[in-house]
Design an enzyme around this catalytic site. Structure first.
Site, mmCIF file in Angstrom:
data_model
loop_
_atom_site.group_PDB
_atom_site.id
_atom_site.type_symbol
_atom_site.label_atom_id
_atom_site.label_comp_id
_atom_site.label_asym_id
_atom_site.label_seq_id
_atom_site.Cartn_x
_atom_site.Cartn_y
_atom_site.Cartn_z
ATOM 1 N N GLY A 199 78.446 18.461 48.958
ATOM 2 C CA GLY A 199 79.512 18.392 47.958
ATOM 3 C C GLY A 199 79.604 16.986 47.395
ATOM 4 O O GLY A 199 78.615 16.258 47.323
ATOM 5 N N SER A 222 81.095 16.267 44.286
ATOM 6 C CA SER A 222 81.214 16.212 42.829
ATOM 7 C C SER A 222 82.589 15.744 42.375
ATOM 8 O O SER A 222 82.744 15.256 41.256
ATOM 9 C CB SER A 222 80.938 17.592 42.216
ATOM 10 O OG SER A 222 79.615 18.001 42.459
ATOM 11 N N GLY A 233 87.020 15.005 44.006
ATOM 12 C CA GLY A 233 87.951 14.973 45.126
ATOM 13 C C GLY A 233 87.614 13.972 46.209
ATOM 14 O O GLY A 233 87.147 12.861 45.946
ATOM 15 N N LYS A 289 76.431 22.014 44.168
ATOM 16 C CA LYS A 289 76.028 23.092 43.271
ATOM 17 C C LYS A 289 76.392 22.822 41.811
ATOM 18 O O LYS A 289 75.812 23.425 40.911
ATOM 19 C CB LYS A 289 76.688 24.402 43.706
ATOM 20 C CG LYS A 289 76.171 24.959 45.012
ATOM 21 C CD LYS A 289 76.925 26.209 45.416
ATOM 22 C CE LYS A 289 76.717 27.319 44.405
ATOM 23 N NZ LYS A 289 77.420 28.560 44.805
ATOM 24 N N ASP A 339 72.526 24.306 47.200
ATOM 25 C CA ASP A 339 73.559 25.010 47.948
ATOM 26 C C ASP A 339 73.412 24.666 49.426
ATOM 27 O O ASP A 339 72.349 24.895 50.019
ATOM 28 C CB ASP A 339 73.394 26.518 47.732
ATOM 29 C CG ASP A 339 74.522 27.344 48.311
ATOM 30 O OD1 ASP A 339 75.180 26.889 49.261
ATOM 31 O OD2 ASP A 339 74.725 28.477 47.820
ATOM 32 N N TYR A 373 90.686 30.714 57.614
ATOM 33 C CA TYR A 373 90.428 29.352 57.147
ATOM 34 C C TYR A 373 90.456 28.374 58.317
ATOM 35 O O TYR A 373 89.596 27.490 58.431
ATOM 36 C CB TYR A 373 91.449 28.957 56.086
ATOM 37 C CG TYR A 373 91.332 27.516 55.643
ATOM 38 C CD1 TYR A 373 90.228 27.083 54.908
ATOM 39 C CD2 TYR A 373 92.307 26.574 55.977
ATOM 40 C CE1 TYR A 373 90.106 25.756 54.515
ATOM 41 C CE2 TYR A 373 92.193 25.249 55.574
ATOM 42 C CZ TYR A 373 91.096 24.838 54.855
ATOM 43 O OH TYR A 373 90.972 23.527 54.475
#
Length: 280
Positions: free
Chosen positions: A20, A22, A24, A45, A77, A171
């Site tokens: 990840g 990208s 945040g 992704k 991914d 979660y």
């Protein structure tokens, strides 16, 4: 914030591989590491802009370069073994090795059992568990050769209080699974000197996921900026790996240990929401 005072291991020239990133918290960690001279490799992704979400893996890499680091964007991914191996291979080809693995990628669906589609259950387990396992396992040969190897997973302390177990079990299972894997690696790789720790926020963090799924603008106003997690992450990564492993860190506690006493510049206001999987 520049990491642990006294005896800190510099990040300059070291290579960080992240799932990840990208946007945040992941992006903030990448930028903070880049600011300290790290090489940052992002496996994500998001190749093209999404009208619902800011940023792509390419814009994130550009921000890291602007901050002073080197960056490599790998579109892929984290659930796919071939994509993960390609990211590892490209990181080593470009930068010569891997020193840090940051397991950042997650799917968020904090729903009750009867509200959660099986498809979303599967997605969370695959990204959080399979992705964390694949990224770490694939980078392991290079971590073993690093002089300063760290694994850092963005997951919570394992709190078995019914209050947390009953809120959104699927979660919670996915995030606790990341933590259990990481604590297992701390034990498994102790003799090799590879640190493995988790990091979790004490408060809501102002990200697109919080805005879209956890309360909208009102939650964003109470949340702290991703910079608090980034500052805590780079502080952990600068610590000696043999002395800093097997811990489930909370961002605020890490920074207090670094001498930070004023958290107002991270935002959140006086009614900042506390205790996400953390006992009061």
């Amino acid at each position: 914030m520049s990491g642990r005072a006294g005896g800190a291991y510099p990040l300059e020239g070291r290579t960080l591989l992240m799932s990840g990133g990208s946007r945040g918290i992941g992006l903030a960690i990448g930028v903070a590491a880049g600011r300290l001279g790290a090489n940052v490799v992002l496996l994500a992704k998001t190749d093209t802009p999404d009208p619902r979400l800011p940023g792509t893996v390419h814009t994130a890499a550009a921000e890291i370069r602007e901050a002073g680091g080197q960056a490599l964007a790998v579109v892929g991914d984290v659930r796919e073994e071939a994509d993960v191996q390609r990211a590892v291979d490209e990181a080593v080809a470009r930068f010569g090795g891997i020193d840090f693995v940051v397991n950042n990628a997650s799917a968020l669906a904090p729903l009750k059992t009867d509200e959660l589609p099986v498809k979303k259950f599967d997605l969370m387990q695959q990204i959080q568990l399979r992705g964390t396992f694949l990224l770490t396992r694939s980078a392991l040969p290079h971590l073993r050769r690093s002089a300063h190897p760290h694994i850092l997973s963005l997951s919570p302390p394992v709190n078995l209080a019914p209050h947390w177990l009953g809120r959104h079990p699927a979660y919670t299972l996915a995030k606790y699974g990341m933590s259990l894997l990481t604590l297992g690696w701390a034990a498994e790789f102790a003799e090799a000197g590879i640190a493995a720790n988790t990091l979790w926020p004490r408060t809501l963090i102002a990200t697109a996921a919080v805005k879209n799924l956890l309360g909208g603008d009102s939650s964003m106003q109470r949340a702290r900026t991703p910079d608090i997690m980034a500052d805590a992450a780079v502080a952990i990564l600068q610590r000696p790996p043999r002395d800093c492993t097997g811990q489930t860190f909370i961002d605020e506690d890490v920074l207090r240990a670094e001498g930070v006493t004023d958290f107002s510049h991270y935002g959140g206001g006086p009614d900042v929401m506390l205790d996400l999987y953390v006992d009061p």
